[in-house]
Enzyme design. Sequence first.
Site, mmCIF file in Angstrom:
data_model
loop_
_atom_site.group_PDB
_atom_site.id
_atom_site.type_symbol
_atom_site.label_atom_id
_atom_site.label_comp_id
_atom_site.label_asym_id
_atom_site.label_seq_id
_atom_site.Cartn_x
_atom_site.Cartn_y
_atom_site.Cartn_z
ATOM 1 N N ASP A 7 0.874 -1.164 0.000
ATOM 2 C CA ASP A 7 0.000 0.000 0.000
ATOM 3 C C ASP A 7 0.917 1.220 0.000
ATOM 4 O OD1 ASP A 7 -2.409 1.567 0.356
ATOM 5 O OD2 ASP A 7 -1.836 1.783 2.463
ATOM 6 N N ASP A 9 -0.042 5.138 0.983
ATOM 7 C CA ASP A 9 -0.231 6.098 2.072
ATOM 8 C C ASP A 9 -0.272 5.381 3.413
ATOM 9 O OD1 ASP A 9 -0.398 8.090 0.120
ATOM 10 O OD2 ASP A 9 -2.576 7.906 -0.024
#
Length: 177
Positions: A7, A9
Amino acid sequence: MKLIILDRDGVINYDSDAYIKSLEEWIPLPGSIAAIARLSKAGWTVAVATNQSGIGRGYYSEATLQSMHERLCQLVAEQGGQVDLIRYCPHAPEAGCDCRKPLPGLFIQIAEHFNQPLQGVPTVGDSPRDLEAGCAVGCTPYLVRTGKGARSEHKTLPTGTRVFDDLSAVVDHLLEP
């Protein structure tokens, strides 16, 4: 191929409830760039799967997002590594797409791109939805405590989720002899 799916952020860069809307707001977390470079130099293929609903909400443009991703790739390259693929969902939650995590669409795109099943592939996120998307296609879930991870650790996580302080700690674990 040793593939990992990250991922963005909260795992690679600081997250914000107000969205990361500009290149200036895109700030790597301590150690994350070096961790990605270490993985890459060790022979891992690094992919990123990220929800970017700020595009669909009109907060920033795809060109702005592209500048953030170019910066990510540049920083990793400066440390001798590479990010091999970035896939993102630009849709707002109400769009009804199949790529917004926790749905597995981004992971399916990555599997198709590399022509590889994702069974057992590590996926690293800071929220249950990141991990659920990967688990839906057989990935092994790793939660980091950065970003929303410290709060997520106390939520219901997919079975078998391993928890680490940050991306560097995950990479240390994966590169152990």
